[in-house]
Design a protein around this motif. Structure first.
Motif, PDB file in Angstrom:
ATOM      1  N   ALA A  48       0.817  -1.215   0.000  1.00 48.62           N
ATOM      2  CA  ALA A  48       0.000   0.000   0.000  1.00 48.62           C
ATOM      3  C   ALA A  48       0.854   1.271   0.000  1.00 48.62           C
ATOM      4  N   ASP A  49       1.973   1.237   0.705  1.00 51.01           N
ATOM      5  CA  ASP A  49       2.789   2.442   0.828  1.00 51.01           C
ATOM      6  C   ASP A  49       4.012   2.465  -0.085  1.00 51.01           C
ATOM      7  N   ALA A  50       4.597   1.300  -0.375  1.00 50.95           N
ATOM      8  CA  ALA A  50       5.807   1.244  -1.204  1.00 50.95           C
ATOM      9  C   ALA A  50       5.490   0.878  -2.656  1.00 50.95           C
ATOM     10  N   GLY A  51       4.280   0.433  -2.923  1.00 45.86           N
ATOM     11  CA  GLY A  51       3.915   0.033  -4.276  1.00 45.86           C
ATOM     12  C   GLY A  51       4.323  -1.383  -4.618  1.00 45.86           C
ATOM     13  N   THR A  52       5.027  -2.047  -3.729  1.00 52.14           N
ATOM     14  CA  THR A  52       5.464  -3.428  -3.923  1.00 52.14           C
ATOM     15  C   THR A  52       5.788  -4.026  -2.556  1.00 52.14           C
ATOM     16  N   VAL A  53       5.972  -5.319  -2.522  1.00 50.04           N
ATOM     17  CA  VAL A  53       6.408  -6.005  -1.309  1.00 50.04           C
ATOM     18  C   VAL A  53       7.908  -5.768  -1.161  1.00 50.04           C
ATOM     19  N   LEU A  54       8.345  -5.523   0.077  1.00 49.09           N
ATOM     20  CA  LEU A  54       9.779  -5.429   0.365  1.00 49.09           C
ATOM     21  C   LEU A  54      10.161  -6.678   1.154  1.00 49.09           C
ATOM     22  N   GLU A  55      11.234  -7.320   0.718  1.00 52.38           N
ATOM     23  CA  GLU A  55      11.726  -8.528   1.360  1.00 52.38           C
ATOM     24  C   GLU A  55      13.118  -8.262   1.898  1.00 52.38           C
ATOM     25  N   ILE A  56      13.427  -8.885   3.022  1.00 58.24           N
ATOM     26  CA  ILE A  56      14.818  -8.947   3.462  1.00 58.24           C
ATOM     27  C   ILE A  56      15.221 -10.407   3.452  1.00 58.24           C
ATOM     28  N   ARG A  57      16.497 -10.632   3.183  1.00 53.76           N
ATOM     29  CA  ARG A  57      17.013 -11.995   3.121  1.00 53.76           C
ATOM     30  C   ARG A  57      18.431 -12.015   3.660  1.00 53.76           C
TER      31      ARG A  57
END
Length: 146
Positions: A134-143
């Motif tokens: 909703a806020d970034a326009g995409t999913v953010l992942e950390i790995r």
């Protein structure tokens, strides 16, 4: 702790036909592709559908500056399948590398980010998808890798 979203590792695109998409990129000179390296089993795994997670097919290519991942979800209920059904093919997430996955997850919680899915292996490698659409326009992942 600094932001866990500083070191871009990969861009993941959800596609309907993995083989056709790889063939298209190869015609453009983008190669060599390899299967996503699924290593040791997860000791912690929180995903909407475990079988759906296992059924996803991935191909990756290391470019000069970032990795490109293609993901073909199976028919099961996964966030990637829901994305594909609702929006069609496109960028599903940006993956960022962190040195310490649990610390990165804690920092995400401090930032008020909800978790979509996560997995941790005994060697400390794993992933965490945050619901930032909703806020970034995409999913953010950390790995983290071993």
């Amino acid at each position: 702790m600094p932001s866990p979203f500083r070191r871009l590792h990969h861009v993941c695109i959800v596609v309907r036909d993995l083989d056709a998409t790889v063939a298209y990129y190869e015609r453009l000179g983008v190669s060599p592709w390899f299967d996503y390296p699924k290593s040791s089993p997860y000791v912690e795994l929180e995903v909407p559908d475990v079988e759906g997670s296992r059924a996803m097919r991935y191909k990756c290519v290391d470019l000069d500056n970032v990795q490109l991942q293609l993901c073909e979800p199976g028919p099961q209920d996964t966030p990637q399948r829901r994305f594909l059904d609702a929006q069609g093919e496109g960028v599903y997430h940006l993956g960022f590398e962190v040195d310490d996955l649990p610390a990165g997850e804690r920092r995400g919680a401090e930032l008020g980010l909800a978790v979509i899915a996560r997995g941790l292996r005994t060697d400390g490698s794993g992933f965490c998808y945050f619901d930032t659409r909703a806020d970034a326009g995409t999913v953010l992942e950390i790995r983290a890798s071993a």
